[in-house]
Design an enzyme around this catalytic site. Structure first.
Site, PDB file in Angstrom:
ATOM      1  N   LYS A  67      54.666  25.165  15.337  1.00 45.62           N
ATOM      2  CA  LYS A  67      54.952  26.582  15.590  1.00 45.62           C
ATOM      3  C   LYS A  67      56.447  26.816  15.776  1.00 45.62           C
ATOM      4  CE  LYS A  67      52.005  26.825  19.036  1.00 45.62           C
ATOM      5  NZ  LYS A  67      51.351  25.494  18.904  1.00 45.62           N
ATOM      6  N   THR A  68      57.097  25.992  16.585  1.00 49.64           N
ATOM      7  CA  THR A  68      58.539  26.140  16.795  1.00 49.64           C
ATOM      8  C   THR A  68      59.302  25.890  15.505  1.00 49.64           C
ATOM      9  OG1 THR A  68      58.317  25.440  19.109  1.00 49.64           O
ATOM     10  CG2 THR A  68      60.520  25.346  18.143  1.00 49.64           C
ATOM     11  N   ASP A 112      58.167  31.389  22.869  1.00 46.10           N
ATOM     12  CA  ASP A 112      57.117  30.385  22.957  1.00 46.10           C
ATOM     13  C   ASP A 112      56.193  30.704  24.126  1.00 46.10           C
ATOM     14  OD1 ASP A 112      55.715  28.140  22.293  1.00 46.10           O
ATOM     15  OD2 ASP A 112      57.112  26.716  23.192  1.00 46.10           O
ATOM     16  N   THR A 161      49.405  28.874  22.495  1.00 42.43           N
ATOM     17  CA  THR A 161      48.331  27.885  22.402  1.00 42.43           C
ATOM     18  C   THR A 161      47.001  28.472  22.866  1.00 42.43           C
ATOM     19  OG1 THR A 161      48.934  27.072  24.609  1.00 42.43           O
ATOM     20  CG2 THR A 161      49.904  25.930  22.720  1.00 42.43           C
TER      21      THR A 161
END
Length: 342
Positions: A67-68, A112, A161
């Site tokens: 994702k990052t 995030d 998440t």
């Protein structure tokens, strides 16, 4: 100061620098997630042709799937700077206002764990995402005044998440939502092959497949195991190659078994099978038994054990599945009961 992984394991700056060097810089270099890559490429190409900021993007999925990295690639693909923050760091609306007001036109903002933002900040973000504007309250009580502040157009990339914890109004304001899936072993072998070339170590197909098989479907874990194999080769080999013997010895040293379970995974299974006779047992009780935080068990250990069919979740608690007994060498539930228990 050292960073901390999702597992709670400290990570020094050197380790983070190596991870950064292994990240792909473009969608063309990114391995796996083929459908998501195609969707993102179309979204970014359309924004580039129309000379506008790309739609906001929500990336969901377990830790370590990229994702990052994808957020960094978005900024690289549109040729704009990337500003990074995290949900836990934004605990007041003022924190978010300061961050948003400092963005330059077209800049990409990555948040995030976006589901962990404070509620007041979430509500401010609604207007910012939709109209590129925020309202700042000045004063208190009856004399309070709302001052509108226009923002430069920006692209928000949110990562989570736990997408179920996102409020619907926030989720609906993302123009594109992608769920990242666990990787197939063949895809992880390609990740390992690319990373091994960058690290300067030759890993033949057989050992590559073995590392991939123990990586739990996660590129971050695959790269971490590869680095430990490289370290073992440097100390016990020539540092330039890793054969099957070196891979097996390195992963055994670090307590990673044939299916990717580590010390904590096996401790949880052992407690569930032998001490609690297969369950059901509550998460808190299980965590105390193995000497670990309940959040760590729930977010790090449990998802993989459930995914491979070793653990089940019921309204009464966690239970061990038949394959868990076989993996621990306990053939049946009865075999863990003593004579006095009968």
């Amino acid at each position: 100061m050292d960073d901390v992984r999702e597992t709670g394991e400290p990570v020094d700056e050197t380790e983070l620098a190596i991870e950064g060097a292994l990240r792909p810089a473009s969608l063309a270099e990114f391995i796996g997630q083929q459908k998501v890559r195609g969707q993102m490429q179309l979204l970014l190409d359309a924004a580039r042709i129309q000379q506008r900021s790309a739609d906001h993007i929500l990336l969901s999925g377990p830790p370590g799937l990229g994702k990052t990295t994808l957020a960094m690639i978005v900024a690289h693909e549109v040729g704009r700077p990337l500003r990074m923050s995290s949900g836990p760091a934004i605990q007041h609306a003022g924190d978010l206002a300061a961050l948003l007001s400092s963005l330059m036109p077209g800049e990409v903002l990555f948040i995030d764990e976006v589901h962990r933002m404070a509620r007041s900040a979430e509500e401010m973000l609604y207007l910012a995402m939709e109209d590129f504007r925020i309202d700042i309250m000045v004063g208190k009580g009856a004399g309070a005044t709302s001052i509108p502040l226009d923002l430069a157009p920006f692209t928000l990339v949110g990562a989570t998440t736990r997408s179920g914890m996102l409020p619907n109004p926030l989720r609906d304001r993302f123009g594109f939502t992608a769920h990242l899936e666990y990787y197939e072993p063949e895809e992880l072998e390609r990740v390992i092959e690319r990373s091994a070339a960058m690290l300067g170590i030759a890993v033949p197909p057989g050992p590559r497949a073995e590392i991939a098989r123990r990586s739990r479907g996660t590129p971050r874990i695959a790269n971490r195991l590869l680095r430990r194999v490289r370290d073992y080769s440097i100390v016990h080999g020539n540092g330039r190659a890793a054969d099957a013997a070196i891979v097996d010895a390195a992963l055994e040293l670090y307590d990673v078994d044939a299916i990717g379970l580590d010390r904590l995974d096996r401790a949880v299974l052992d407690a569930l099978v032998r001490r609690f006779r297969g369950g059901p047992v509550g998460l808190g009780t299980l965590a105390v038994t193995v000497g670990e935080e309940a959040d760590t068990i729930e977010s790090v250990v449990e998802p993989y054990l459930v995914r491979i069919g070793f653990m089940g979740r019921t309204p009464r608690g966690r239970i061990a599945m038949p394959v868990a007994y076989a993996h621990l060498g306990v053939p049946t539930v009865d075999s863990v009961l003593g004579i006095d228990d009968l």
